[in-house]
Design a protein around this motif. Structure first.
Motif, PDB file in Angstrom:
ATOM      1  N   ARG A 110       0.464  -1.178   0.073  1.00  0.00           N
ATOM      2  CA  ARG A 110       0.130   0.218  -0.173  1.00  0.00           C
ATOM      3  C   ARG A 110       0.796   1.336  -0.336  1.00  0.00           C
ATOM      4  NH1 ARG A 110      -4.658  -0.258   3.177  1.00  0.00           N
ATOM      5  NH2 ARG A 110      -5.658   1.902   2.139  1.00  0.00           N
ATOM      6  N   VAL A 111       2.460   0.956   0.702  1.00  0.00           N
ATOM      7  CA  VAL A 111       3.049   2.116  -0.169  1.00  0.00           C
ATOM      8  C   VAL A 111       4.553   1.973   0.028  1.00  0.00           C
ATOM      9  CG1 VAL A 111       4.445   3.698   2.131  1.00  0.00           C
ATOM     10  CG2 VAL A 111       1.947   3.584   2.308  1.00  0.00           C
ATOM     11  N   ARG A 112       5.300   2.638  -0.301  1.00  0.00           N
ATOM     12  CA  ARG A 112       6.112   1.782  -1.275  1.00  0.00           C
ATOM     13  C   ARG A 112       7.201   2.980  -0.249  1.00  0.00           C
ATOM     14  NH1 ARG A 112       7.377   0.466  -5.997  1.00  0.00           N
ATOM     15  NH2 ARG A 112      10.080   1.044  -7.048  1.00  0.00           N
ATOM     16  N   ARG A 113       8.564   2.084  -0.352  1.00  0.00           N
ATOM     17  CA  ARG A 113      10.342   2.252   1.188  1.00  0.00           C
ATOM     18  C   ARG A 113      10.567   2.926  -0.687  1.00  0.00           C
ATOM     19  NH1 ARG A 113      11.101   0.567   5.534  1.00  0.00           N
ATOM     20  NH2 ARG A 113       9.940  -1.746   4.932  1.00  0.00           N
ATOM     21  N   VAL A 114      11.065   4.184   0.020  1.00  0.00           N
ATOM     22  CA  VAL A 114      12.274   4.876  -0.560  1.00  0.00           C
ATOM     23  C   VAL A 114      13.742   4.468   0.378  1.00  0.00           C
ATOM     24  CG1 VAL A 114      13.169   6.682  -1.963  1.00  0.00           C
ATOM     25  CG2 VAL A 114      10.247   6.203  -2.253  1.00  0.00           C
ATOM     26  N   CYS A 115      15.142   4.266  -0.458  1.00  0.00           N
ATOM     27  CA  CYS A 115      16.401   4.003   0.497  1.00  0.00           C
ATOM     28  C   CYS A 115      17.235   4.956  -0.248  1.00  0.00           C
ATOM     29  CB  CYS A 115      16.684   2.271   0.101  1.00  0.00           C
ATOM     30  SG  CYS A 115      15.101   1.063   0.872  1.00  0.00           S
ATOM     31  N   ILE A 116      17.381   6.005   0.550  1.00  0.00           N
ATOM     32  CA  ILE A 116      18.513   6.139   0.137  1.00  0.00           C
ATOM     33  C   ILE A 116      19.557   6.268   0.709  1.00  0.00           C
ATOM     34  CG2 ILE A 116      19.076   9.292   0.063  1.00  0.00           C
ATOM     35  CD1 ILE A 116      16.665   8.647  -1.651  1.00  0.00           C
ATOM     36  N   PRO A 117      20.111   5.624   0.198  1.00  0.00           N
ATOM     37  CA  PRO A 117      21.482   5.018   1.445  1.00  0.00           C
ATOM     38  C   PRO A 117      22.019   6.348   2.285  1.00  0.00           C
ATOM     39  CG  PRO A 117      22.160   4.999  -1.239  1.00  0.00           C
ATOM     40  CD  PRO A 117      21.124   5.272  -1.326  1.00  0.00           C
ATOM     41  N   GLY A 118      22.232   6.289   3.367  1.00  0.00           N
ATOM     42  CA  GLY A 118      23.262   7.084   4.613  1.00  0.00           C
ATOM     43  C   GLY A 118      21.697   7.786   5.428  1.00  0.00           C
ATOM     44  N   LYS A 119      21.071   8.030   4.936  1.00  0.00           N
ATOM     45  CA  LYS A 119      20.163   8.397   4.767  1.00  0.00           C
ATOM     46  C   LYS A 119      18.549   7.755   5.063  1.00  0.00           C
ATOM     47  CE  LYS A 119      22.189  12.255   3.451  1.00  0.00           C
ATOM     48  NZ  LYS A 119      23.066  13.243   4.352  1.00  0.00           N
ATOM     49  N   ALA A 120      17.403   8.370   5.869  1.00  0.00           N
ATOM     50  CA  ALA A 120      16.362   8.063   6.727  1.00  0.00           C
ATOM     51  C   ALA A 120      15.691   7.161   5.133  1.00  0.00           C
ATOM     52  CB  ALA A 120      15.632   8.650   7.635  1.00  0.00           C
ATOM     53  N   ASP A 121      14.680   6.177   5.506  1.00  0.00           N
ATOM     54  CA  ASP A 121      14.131   5.921   4.328  1.00  0.00           C
ATOM     55  C   ASP A 121      12.797   6.712   4.613  1.00  0.00           C
ATOM     56  OD1 ASP A 121      15.237   3.266   4.105  1.00  0.00           O
ATOM     57  OD2 ASP A 121      14.255   2.802   5.141  1.00  0.00           O
ATOM     58  N   ARG A 122      12.475   7.040   3.399  1.00  0.00           N
ATOM     59  CA  ARG A 122      11.249   8.005   3.048  1.00  0.00           C
ATOM     60  C   ARG A 122      10.375   7.068   2.822  1.00  0.00           C
ATOM     61  NH1 ARG A 122      12.662  13.347   2.367  1.00  0.00           N
ATOM     62  NH2 ARG A 122      14.797  13.550   3.201  1.00  0.00           N
ATOM     63  N   PHE A 123       8.444   7.578   2.068  1.00  0.00           N
ATOM     64  CA  PHE A 123       8.034   7.089   2.296  1.00  0.00           C
ATOM     65  C   PHE A 123       6.358   7.390   0.744  1.00  0.00           C
ATOM     66  CE2 PHE A 123       8.995   5.405   6.522  1.00  0.00           C
ATOM     67  CZ  PHE A 123       9.568   3.706   5.917  1.00  0.00           C
ATOM     68  N   ASP A 124       6.508   6.845   0.001  1.00  0.00           N
ATOM     69  CA  ASP A 124       5.901   7.263  -1.034  1.00  0.00           C
ATOM     70  C   ASP A 124       4.856   6.327  -1.303  1.00  0.00           C
ATOM     71  OD1 ASP A 124       5.128   8.343  -3.780  1.00  0.00           O
ATOM     72  OD2 ASP A 124       6.788   7.742  -4.626  1.00  0.00           O
ATOM     73  N   HIS A 125       3.437   7.080  -1.785  1.00  0.00           N
ATOM     74  CA  HIS A 125       1.948   6.411  -1.975  1.00  0.00           C
ATOM     75  C   HIS A 125       1.858   5.950  -3.266  1.00  0.00           C
ATOM     76  CE1 HIS A 125       0.945  10.924  -3.131  1.00  0.00           C
ATOM     77  NE2 HIS A 125       0.636  10.462  -4.257  1.00  0.00           N
ATOM     78  N   THR A 126       2.641   6.745  -4.541  1.00  0.00           N
ATOM     79  CA  THR A 126       2.745   6.076  -5.343  1.00  0.00           C
ATOM     80  C   THR A 126       3.760   5.127  -5.814  1.00  0.00           C
ATOM     81  OG1 THR A 126       2.663   8.560  -6.207  1.00  0.00           O
ATOM     82  CG2 THR A 126       3.443   7.303  -7.852  1.00  0.00           C
ATOM     83  N   LEU A 127       2.140   3.708  -6.040  1.00  0.00           N
ATOM     84  CA  LEU A 127       2.778   2.627  -6.258  1.00  0.00           C
ATOM     85  C   LEU A 127       4.031   2.208  -7.898  1.00  0.00           C
ATOM     86  CD1 LEU A 127      -0.150   1.229  -3.637  1.00  0.00           C
ATOM     87  CD2 LEU A 127       2.492   1.874  -3.391  1.00  0.00           C
ATOM     88  N   CYS A 128       3.559   2.561  -8.619  1.00  0.00           N
ATOM     89  CA  CYS A 128       4.273   2.741  -9.736  1.00  0.00           C
ATOM     90  C   CYS A 128       5.552   2.518 -10.093  1.00  0.00           C
ATOM     91  CB  CYS A 128       2.996   2.924 -11.021  1.00  0.00           C
ATOM     92  SG  CYS A 128       3.561   4.610 -11.086  1.00  0.00           S
ATOM     93  N   TRP A 129       5.936   1.308 -10.973  1.00  0.00           N
ATOM     94  CA  TRP A 129       7.981   2.001 -10.255  1.00  0.00           C
ATOM     95  C   TRP A 129       7.530   3.138 -11.070  1.00  0.00           C
ATOM     96  CZ3 TRP A 129      11.553   3.256 -13.673  1.00  0.00           C
ATOM     97  CH2 TRP A 129      13.197   3.114 -13.434  1.00  0.00           C
ATOM     98  N   HIS A 130       8.799   4.058 -10.498  1.00  0.00           N
ATOM     99  CA  HIS A 130       9.651   5.771 -10.407  1.00  0.00           C
ATOM    100  C   HIS A 130      10.274   5.393  -9.708  1.00  0.00           C
ATOM    101  CE1 HIS A 130       7.065   6.053  -7.288  1.00  0.00           C
ATOM    102  NE2 HIS A 130       7.374   7.672  -7.430  1.00  0.00           N
ATOM    103  N   SER A 131      11.467   6.300 -10.582  1.00  0.00           N
ATOM    104  CA  SER A 131      12.618   6.595 -10.079  1.00  0.00           C
ATOM    105  C   SER A 131      12.926   8.090  -8.864  1.00  0.00           C
ATOM    106  CB  SER A 131      13.444   7.498 -11.075  1.00  0.00           C
ATOM    107  OG  SER A 131      13.399   6.251 -11.791  1.00  0.00           O
ATOM    108  N   HIS A 132      13.264   8.747  -8.103  1.00  0.00           N
ATOM    109  CA  HIS A 132      13.593   8.887  -7.647  1.00  0.00           C
ATOM    110  C   HIS A 132      15.112   9.886  -7.665  1.00  0.00           C
ATOM    111  CE1 HIS A 132      10.867   6.536  -5.553  1.00  0.00           C
ATOM    112  NE2 HIS A 132      10.197   8.035  -5.388  1.00  0.00           N
ATOM    113  N   MET A 133      15.124  11.710  -7.773  1.00  0.00           N
ATOM    114  CA  MET A 133      16.450  12.183  -6.831  1.00  0.00           C
ATOM    115  C   MET A 133      16.107  12.507  -5.577  1.00  0.00           C
ATOM    116  SD  MET A 133      17.708  14.931  -9.456  1.00  0.00           S
ATOM    117  CE  MET A 133      18.180  16.540  -8.513  1.00  0.00           C
TER     118      MET A 133
END
Length: 127
Positions: free
Chosen positions: A54-77
């Motif tokens: 229901r939520v996607r985890r966005v892992c940023i190495p060395g930083k706190a995990d972020r959470f995203d409500h957009t479930l389809c595959w996409h990238s982050h900056m």
């Protein structure tokens, strides 16, 4: 997944905070509506929501995990100036081509770009 008022509140906050919030940021907003809420409860509910898809985890190495409500595959900056995370425009076909050519079985793929976001670039240009 059983219904939980606290889990529903956590999901609601992820959806409202469209900037890929951390668990702490979600907690800071949720505590306003549910004063007895603990940070541990927020983490447990986020993990349950991720596990349930229901939520996607966005892992940023060395930083706190972020959470995203957009479930389809996409990238982050990840912005190295302000620490923000925004959706990135990455050619999904190119990424899938790279994944397809790997030996073994790729289970997931995440593309995280590191750089300076558009807002920080504007601020730097104005100075």
């Amino acid at each position: 997944m059983r219904y939980s008022k606290q889990r529903e509140l956590v999901l609601q906050k992820v959806e409202q905070l469209c900037d890929h919030p951390t668990a702490e940021e979600i907690y800071d907003e949720a505590i306003k509506e549910c004063p007895g809420l603990s940070l541990g409860t927020v983490y447990r509910n986020l993990n349950s929501l991720v596990d349930a898809g229901r939520v996607r985890r966005v892992c940023i190495p060395g930083k706190a995990d972020r959470f995203d409500h957009t479930l389809c595959w996409h990238s982050h900056m990840y912005c190295t100036v302000c620490g923000g995370v925004v959706d990135a425009d990455v050619d999904e076909k190119q990424v899938m081509k790279l994944v397809k050519n790997q030996k073994g079985a790729v289970q997931d793929c995440a593309v995280v770009l590191f750089g300076v976001c558009e807002e920080c670039l504007k601020k730097q240009a104005a100075q």
